[in-house]
Write a protein that holds these residues in place. Structure first.
Motif, PDB file in Angstrom:
ATOM      1  N   PHE A  94       0.940  -1.264  -0.035  1.00  0.00           N
ATOM      2  CA  PHE A  94      -0.025  -0.168   0.130  1.00  0.00           C
ATOM      3  C   PHE A  94       0.538   1.296  -0.114  1.00  0.00           C
ATOM      4  N   TRP A  95       2.310   1.256   0.130  1.00  0.00           N
ATOM      5  CA  TRP A  95       2.913   2.445   0.011  1.00  0.00           C
ATOM      6  C   TRP A  95       3.633   2.700  -1.565  1.00  0.00           C
ATOM      7  N   PRO A  96       3.615   3.820  -1.944  1.00  0.00           N
ATOM      8  CA  PRO A  96       2.940   5.104  -1.293  1.00  0.00           C
ATOM      9  C   PRO A  96       1.496   4.867  -1.309  1.00  0.00           C
ATOM     10  N   GLY A  97       0.712   5.415  -0.211  1.00  0.00           N
ATOM     11  CA  GLY A  97      -0.605   5.618  -0.224  1.00  0.00           C
ATOM     12  C   GLY A  97      -1.160   5.882   1.057  1.00  0.00           C
ATOM     13  N   PRO A  98      -2.648   5.689   1.359  1.00  0.00           N
ATOM     14  CA  PRO A  98      -2.897   6.305   2.603  1.00  0.00           C
ATOM     15  C   PRO A  98      -3.140   5.258   3.738  1.00  0.00           C
ATOM     16  N   LEU A  99      -1.950   4.792   3.948  1.00  0.00           N
ATOM     17  CA  LEU A  99      -1.617   3.935   5.215  1.00  0.00           C
ATOM     18  C   LEU A  99      -0.565   4.258   6.071  1.00  0.00           C
ATOM     19  N   THR A 100      -1.023   4.289   7.154  1.00  0.00           N
ATOM     20  CA  THR A 100       0.092   4.633   8.302  1.00  0.00           C
ATOM     21  C   THR A 100       0.288   3.293   9.154  1.00  0.00           C
ATOM     22  N   LEU A 101       1.449   3.158   9.280  1.00  0.00           N
ATOM     23  CA  LEU A 101       1.548   2.135  10.443  1.00  0.00           C
ATOM     24  C   LEU A 101       2.336   2.533  11.745  1.00  0.00           C
ATOM     25  N   ILE A 187      -4.971   3.450   9.971  1.00  0.00           N
ATOM     26  CA  ILE A 187      -3.682   3.393  10.725  1.00  0.00           C
ATOM     27  C   ILE A 187      -4.053   1.791  11.422  1.00  0.00           C
ATOM     28  N   VAL A 188      -2.802   1.142  11.151  1.00  0.00           N
ATOM     29  CA  VAL A 188      -2.921  -0.264  11.492  1.00  0.00           C
ATOM     30  C   VAL A 188      -1.619  -0.252  12.298  1.00  0.00           C
ATOM     31  N   GLY A 189      -1.733  -0.931  13.745  1.00  0.00           N
ATOM     32  CA  GLY A 189      -0.564  -0.972  14.670  1.00  0.00           C
ATOM     33  C   GLY A 189       0.050  -2.421  14.449  1.00  0.00           C
ATOM     34  N   ILE A 190       1.084  -2.527  14.409  1.00  0.00           N
ATOM     35  CA  ILE A 190       1.660  -4.076  14.384  1.00  0.00           C
ATOM     36  C   ILE A 190       2.924  -4.109  15.390  1.00  0.00           C
ATOM     37  N   VAL A 191       2.556  -4.060  16.504  1.00  0.00           N
ATOM     38  CA  VAL A 191       3.470  -4.096  17.589  1.00  0.00           C
ATOM     39  C   VAL A 191       3.949  -5.248  18.288  1.00  0.00           C
ATOM     40  N   PRO A 200      -9.653   3.471  10.916  1.00  0.00           N
ATOM     41  CA  PRO A 200     -10.346   3.270   9.623  1.00  0.00           C
ATOM     42  C   PRO A 200     -10.061   4.599   8.788  1.00  0.00           C
ATOM     43  N   GLY A 201      -9.695   4.350   7.402  1.00  0.00           N
ATOM     44  CA  GLY A 201      -9.274   5.360   6.670  1.00  0.00           C
ATOM     45  C   GLY A 201      -9.147   5.030   5.262  1.00  0.00           C
ATOM     46  N   GLY A 202      -8.548   5.598   4.379  1.00  0.00           N
ATOM     47  CA  GLY A 202      -8.543   5.748   2.993  1.00  0.00           C
ATOM     48  C   GLY A 202      -8.182   4.499   2.510  1.00  0.00           C
ATOM     49  N   ILE A 203      -8.021   3.452   3.018  1.00  0.00           N
ATOM     50  CA  ILE A 203      -7.867   2.027   2.495  1.00  0.00           C
ATOM     51  C   ILE A 203      -8.729   1.272   3.473  1.00  0.00           C
ATOM     52  N   SER A 204      -9.518   0.516   2.763  1.00  0.00           N
ATOM     53  CA  SER A 204     -10.603  -0.343   3.498  1.00  0.00           C
ATOM     54  C   SER A 204      -9.919  -1.335   4.311  1.00  0.00           C
ATOM     55  N   PHE A 309     -28.287   8.130   6.513  1.00  0.00           N
ATOM     56  CA  PHE A 309     -27.656   6.830   6.501  1.00  0.00           C
ATOM     57  C   PHE A 309     -26.445   6.476   5.500  1.00  0.00           C
ATOM     58  N   ILE A 310     -25.352   6.144   5.757  1.00  0.00           N
ATOM     59  CA  ILE A 310     -24.516   5.732   5.055  1.00  0.00           C
ATOM     60  C   ILE A 310     -23.870   4.220   5.537  1.00  0.00           C
ATOM     61  N   PRO A 311     -23.871   3.299   4.351  1.00  0.00           N
ATOM     62  CA  PRO A 311     -23.452   1.898   4.871  1.00  0.00           C
ATOM     63  C   PRO A 311     -21.870   2.063   5.118  1.00  0.00           C
ATOM     64  N   SER A 312     -21.719   0.835   6.131  1.00  0.00           N
ATOM     65  CA  SER A 312     -20.392   0.632   6.713  1.00  0.00           C
ATOM     66  C   SER A 312     -19.429  -0.108   6.242  1.00  0.00           C
ATOM     67  N   PHE A 313     -19.854  -0.667   4.889  1.00  0.00           N
ATOM     68  CA  PHE A 313     -18.747  -1.562   4.282  1.00  0.00           C
ATOM     69  C   PHE A 313     -17.935  -0.619   3.570  1.00  0.00           C
ATOM     70  N   GLY A 314     -16.611  -1.183   3.294  1.00  0.00           N
ATOM     71  CA  GLY A 314     -15.658  -0.352   2.497  1.00  0.00           C
ATOM     72  C   GLY A 314     -15.270   0.771   3.061  1.00  0.00           C
TER      73      GLY A 314
END
Length: 331
Positions: A94-101, A187-191, A200-204, A309-314
């Motif tokens: 996903f890099w470069p892209g909207p993911l923070t680790l 943002i995904v944490g891998i500690v 949750p954010g720009g990548i589902s 209402f906005i659906p919560s998938f993706g």
């Protein structure tokens, strides 16, 4: 404040006469508003604790809330954080892209404790937005950059949004037009070897889980609200001046309406103002328009913004996360 307008369609934008001045401002510890593919960021040298303190002061941001550091490549990220096999898999996907680790910070990382809020972890991102990546590479510094708005308020997706909130605090605003994604990074944490969805954010979620081949866990239980593990985890955030009512079934007179899709809810014609995030019901379009829509409706001076209402998938998960935080009781 100086204004640098960047035309990303022209390859020579990096040679513009403003570029060295912006880099000099950053290395001197000053604040610069920089566009990314997600939202505009309030950038400062992440290795300079005083510069990072200026971010907190300008935004009115709690200093226990860590900052994301933006770097130009995975190789640069590995100088500042320890990436296990799962973290590397996500970075490569996903890099470069909207993911923070969020990963353990390396002992030799120059990123300041002010940027990490004193944690033993560091939040890192290689943005797809070329301006932030270019500035990080040209200065040779990781750039700490939360959203360029007053803390807790609506995030900026256009340069004018930044100027309205923070103009006096900036040395430069770099204007590259509207942000393409329009909602902050996932943002995904891998500690501890277990991947956790911190924001949750720009990548589902579904895209990340497909890349990992496993499910994302929730944020660690018992997390203190005054010691978030990552940016964007405070209960109240992204708030307009108006109150927000989610999943509205009808609109009363003088309310503003944040609508979605082709179906109109009861009384929509009575709204003081309406902004449809996506008339076709496209969640990517809705995410890109979310903060602009909230700012537009807030400017109508309506006391209440009702949200359809906005659906919560993706990407709907990220949209609803921001709306819930915007509607939460304010401190």
């Amino acid at each position: 404040m100086q204004h640098w307008t960047v035309n990303l369609k022209k390859p020579e934008w990096q040679d513009a006469p403003e570029a060295p001045d912006v880099c000099a401002a950053l290395t001197a510890g000053e604040l610069v508003a920089v566009p990314t593919e997600t939202v505009y960021g309030l950038a400062a040298d992440a290795t300079n604790g005083i510069a990072c303190a200026k971010i907190f002061e300008a935004k009115g941001r709690p200093q226990f809330n860590p900052l994301i550091s933006h770097v130009p490549s995975l190789e640069d990220a590995c100088l500042n954080g320890r990436f296990d096999a799962l973290a590397l898999r996500l970075a490569e996907a996903f890099w470069p892209g909207p993911l923070t680790l969020v990963v353990p910070k390396t002992e030799g990382s120059p990123i300041s404790d002010m940027a990490t809020a004193g944690l033993m972890t560091v939040a890192l991102r290689v943005p797809a937005g070329p301006v932030m990546r270019f500035l990080a590479e040209r200065t040779g510094r990781p750039l700490a950059a939360p959203s360029a708005n007053l803390s807790g308020r609506i995030s900026p997706t256009r340069a004018q949004d930044v100027i309205d909130d923070l103009g006096e605090a900036l040395s430069f605003v770099v204007d590259a037009g509207p942000c393409r994604v329009g909602i902050e990074s996932t943002i995904v944490g891998i500690v501890d070897g277990r991947p956790r969805l911190l924001r949750p954010g720009g990548i589902s979620r579904e895209e990340i889980e497909d890349a990992l081949g496993t499910s994302l866990l929730a944020a660690a239980p018992g997390m203190r609200p005054d010691a978030p593990a990552a940016p964007g985890m405070l209960a109240s955030h992204y708030a307009p001046n108006a109150s927000l009512i989610l999943n509205a079934q009808e609109v009363t007179r003088d309310d503003a309406l944040l609508s979605f899709g082709p179906e109109r809810i009861q009384g929509a014609e009575r709204a003081r103002m309406e902004f449809n995030l996506s008339p076709d019901g496209d969640l990517a379009e809705a995410a890109a328009n979310l903060f602009r829509g909230m700012r537009t409706l807030d400017a109508s001076m309506a006391g209440t913004i009702r949200v359809q209402f906005i659906p919560s998938f993706g990407l709907g998960e990220a949209i609803n996360d921001r709306l819930k935080r915007a509607a939460a009781p304010r401190p």
